[in-house]
Motif scaffolding. Structure first.
Motif, PDB file in Angstrom:
ATOM      1  N   HIS A   1     -26.235  72.493  -7.285  1.00  0.00           N
ATOM      2  CA  HIS A   1     -27.521  73.091  -7.626  1.00  0.00           C
ATOM      3  C   HIS A   1     -27.932  74.032  -6.509  1.00  0.00           C
ATOM      4  O   HIS A   1     -27.284  74.101  -5.453  1.00  0.00           O
ATOM      5  CB  HIS A   1     -28.600  72.011  -7.787  1.00  0.00           C
TER       6      HIS A   1
ATOM      7  N   GLU B   1     -28.383  77.994  -8.777  1.00  0.00           N
ATOM      8  CA  GLU B   1     -26.945  77.888  -9.041  1.00  0.00           C
ATOM      9  C   GLU B   1     -26.799  77.375 -10.465  1.00  0.00           C
ATOM     10  O   GLU B   1     -27.433  76.373 -10.832  1.00  0.00           O
ATOM     11  CB  GLU B   1     -26.274  76.888  -8.083  1.00  0.00           C
ATOM     12  N   TYR B   2     -25.943  78.015 -11.250  1.00  0.00           N
ATOM     13  CA  TYR B   2     -25.778  77.560 -12.632  1.00  0.00           C
ATOM     14  C   TYR B   2     -25.252  76.124 -12.649  1.00  0.00           C
ATOM     15  O   TYR B   2     -24.233  75.822 -12.030  1.00  0.00           O
ATOM     16  CB  TYR B   2     -24.820  78.470 -13.403  1.00  0.00           C
ATOM     17  N   CYS B   3     -25.994  75.240 -13.331  1.00  0.00           N
ATOM     18  CA  CYS B   3     -25.640  73.824 -13.265  1.00  0.00           C
ATOM     19  C   CYS B   3     -25.570  73.159 -14.625  1.00  0.00           C
ATOM     20  O   CYS B   3     -25.449  71.952 -14.727  1.00  0.00           O
ATOM     21  CB  CYS B   3     -26.636  73.088 -12.369  1.00  0.00           C
TER      22      CYS B   3
ATOM     23  N   MET C   1     -34.604  74.318 -14.727  1.00  0.00           N
ATOM     24  CA  MET C   1     -34.621  73.359 -13.615  1.00  0.00           C
ATOM     25  C   MET C   1     -35.525  73.879 -12.505  1.00  0.00           C
ATOM     26  O   MET C   1     -35.200  74.847 -11.838  1.00  0.00           O
ATOM     27  CB  MET C   1     -33.201  73.144 -13.085  1.00  0.00           C
TER      28      MET C   1
ATOM     29  N   HIS D   1     -30.102  74.709 -16.930  1.00  0.00           N
ATOM     30  CA  HIS D   1     -30.239  75.281 -15.580  1.00  0.00           C
ATOM     31  C   HIS D   1     -31.489  76.146 -15.439  1.00  0.00           C
ATOM     32  O   HIS D   1     -32.230  76.033 -14.470  1.00  0.00           O
ATOM     33  CB  HIS D   1     -28.997  76.106 -15.237  1.00  0.00           C
TER      34      HIS D   1
ATOM     35  N   CYS E   1     -33.848  76.259  -9.097  1.00  0.00           N
ATOM     36  CA  CYS E   1     -32.418  76.053  -8.915  1.00  0.00           C
ATOM     37  C   CYS E   1     -31.759  77.398  -9.183  1.00  0.00           C
ATOM     38  O   CYS E   1     -31.932  77.981 -10.242  1.00  0.00           O
ATOM     39  CB  CYS E   1     -31.924  75.005  -9.906  1.00  0.00           C
TER      40      CYS E   1
HETATM   41 CU1  CUA Z   1     -29.615  72.987 -11.109  1.00  0.00          CU
HETATM   42 CU2  CUA Z   1     -29.176  75.157 -11.883  1.00  0.00          CU
END
Ligand code: CUA
Length: 171
Positions: free
Chosen positions: A103, A140-142, A149, A146, A138
């Protein structure tokens, strides 16, 4: 089968090249330099966060007169604690780890921004000033959610913080 001396040399050279390649990949994976996110903090077992004394209870802790430590867990798809409540005019060190995938932890509108890697503990220190509210995103692609988030950082007055807004026992 007869192998030319010349060919043997090339054979040996290519084996060396392969070993060198494997060696450098291994070195790159486990050698120094990969610790850029952990910043010297000891690694953590992402599956054992609930038993970890730092992260089993995500919280903000006072460690000095105006010094605080925030233990934050990122997981699909949010941050704990939420909101993160810290007092104004203090130094806050965030320790952030992930319970699942990579993340990001970015305090929107500030330069507080770090990658959160499972197994690592990211560390960033910020100085708070006046009471304010910040979004935490967040970056970062999670996974599927995402984009949704997010968390919240609330910088509150010292008296409000002492009054129990830190969600703990108000110590
Ligand atoms: Cu956690 Cu994107």
């Amino acid at each position: 089968m007869h192998i030319h001396a010349y060919e043997k040399v090339w054979l040996a050279a290519s084996v060396l090249l392969i070993l060198f390649l494997l060696g450098s990949v291994t070195y790159g994976a486990v050698g120094p330099g990969i610790a850029m996110v952990s910043d010297g903090e000891s690694a953590i077992d992402p599956g054992g966060i609930d038993e970890d004394e730092r992260f089993s209870e995500p919280r903000v802790e006072q460690v000095g007169e105006t010094e605080y430590e925030a233990y934050v867990v990122a997981r699909q798809f949010g941050f704990q604690p939420d909101p993160i409540v810290v007092p104004a005019n203090s130094t806050v060190t965030f320790y952030v780890t992930s319970a699942d995938v990579i993340h990001g932890f970015e305090v929107a509108g500030t330069n507080a921004n770090t990658m959160v890697v499972p197994g690592e503990v990211a560390e960033i220190t910020v100085e708070t000033d006046a009471p304010a509210e910040y979004g935490i995103v967040c970056n970062e692609y999670c996974g599927a959610a995402h984009h949704g988030m997010e968390g919240k950082l609330e910088v509150v007055s010292q008296s409000e913080f002492d009054g129990g807004r830190n969600g703990g026992d108000g110590e």
